[in-house]
Write a protein that holds these residues in place. Sequence first.
Motif, short mmCIF file in Angstrom:
data_model
loop_
_atom_site.label_atom_id
_atom_site.label_comp_id
_atom_site.label_asym_id
_atom_site.label_seq_id
_atom_site.Cartn_x
_atom_site.Cartn_y
_atom_site.Cartn_z
N UNK A 1 0.79 -1.23 0.00
CA UNK A 1 0.00 0.00 0.00
C UNK A 1 0.82 1.27 0.00
N UNK A 2 2.05 1.22 0.53
CA UNK A 2 2.85 2.43 0.72
C UNK A 2 4.27 2.24 0.21
N UNK A 3 4.91 3.36 -0.09
CA UNK A 3 6.36 3.34 -0.32
C UNK A 3 7.02 3.08 1.03
N UNK A 4 8.12 2.36 1.01
CA UNK A 4 8.80 2.05 2.26
C UNK A 4 9.33 3.32 2.94
N UNK A 5 9.74 4.29 2.14
CA UNK A 5 10.26 5.54 2.72
C UNK A 5 9.17 6.31 3.46
N UNK A 6 7.92 6.05 3.13
CA UNK A 6 6.80 6.67 3.84
C UNK A 6 6.38 5.83 5.04
N UNK A 7 6.29 4.52 4.87
CA UNK A 7 5.75 3.64 5.91
C UNK A 7 6.76 3.36 7.03
N UNK A 8 8.03 3.24 6.69
CA UNK A 8 9.00 2.80 7.69
C UNK A 8 9.14 3.74 8.89
N UNK A 9 9.11 5.04 8.71
CA UNK A 9 9.20 5.90 9.89
C UNK A 9 8.11 5.64 10.93
N UNK A 10 6.94 5.17 10.51
CA UNK A 10 5.89 4.84 11.47
C UNK A 10 6.32 3.72 12.42
N UNK A 11 7.24 2.89 11.98
CA UNK A 11 7.74 1.82 12.84
C UNK A 11 8.41 2.39 14.09
N UNK A 12 8.84 3.63 14.03
CA UNK A 12 9.44 4.27 15.20
C UNK A 12 8.45 4.43 16.33
N UNK A 13 7.17 4.37 16.02
CA UNK A 13 6.17 4.42 17.09
C UNK A 13 6.32 3.24 18.04
N UNK A 14 6.89 2.15 17.55
CA UNK A 14 7.12 1.01 18.44
C UNK A 14 8.11 1.38 19.54
N UNK A 15 9.11 2.23 19.23
CA UNK A 15 10.05 2.70 20.25
C UNK A 15 9.30 3.47 21.33
N UNK A 16 8.40 4.32 20.91
CA UNK A 16 7.64 5.14 21.85
C UNK A 16 6.78 4.24 22.74
N UNK A 17 6.07 3.30 22.14
CA UNK A 17 5.20 2.42 22.93
C UNK A 17 5.99 1.51 23.87
N UNK A 18 7.10 0.97 23.39
CA UNK A 18 7.92 0.12 24.26
C UNK A 18 8.46 0.95 25.43
N UNK A 19 8.87 2.17 25.16
CA UNK A 19 9.36 3.04 26.24
C UNK A 19 8.27 3.27 27.28
N UNK A 20 7.09 3.62 26.83
CA UNK A 20 5.99 3.91 27.76
C UNK A 20 5.64 2.67 28.58
N UNK A 21 5.47 1.54 27.91
CA UNK A 21 5.11 0.31 28.62
C UNK A 21 6.24 -0.16 29.55
N UNK A 22 7.49 0.05 29.14
CA UNK A 22 8.60 -0.41 29.98
C UNK A 22 8.68 0.36 31.30
N UNK A 23 8.19 1.58 31.29
CA UNK A 23 8.15 2.36 32.54
C UNK A 23 7.21 1.68 33.53
#
Length: 122
Positions: free
Chosen positions: A70-92
């Motif tokens: 559905x998307x170009x990888x250059x557009x979709x891949x940065x959204x994967x960084x949201x996993x860093x944010x969620x893991x950080x929040x949950x790890x707290x």
Amino acid sequence: MGYLYILGTILFTVYGQLAMKWRITKFGSLPDPIYDKLLFLLKLIFDPIIFSSLISAFVASLFWMAAMTKFNISYAYPFMSLSYVLVFIFSIFLFKEPVTAYKIVGLGFVVVGILISSRSIT
């Protein structure tokens, strides 16, 4: 529908990381002797929660493949960084990991990067 594929990728990735960390903490540290390391890792693989985290990584890959249709990888891949944010929040909350100003500033940059990169739809 494409954004649901990205969301599925993120959620299954986050679950896998958190579940694996939770269970591995219960098993303790990796032993030094190579034979003991192999036995330790085999024991980890067959733990039901760790096994589910491996399956979760596989399911995340399936969602990612669907997102790539559905998307170009250059557009979709940065959204994967949201996993860093969620893991950080949950790890707290789950692991009582420390919150520092550097981590918050770094995550702020990640979020700003996602916002900037998501504006360039082609």
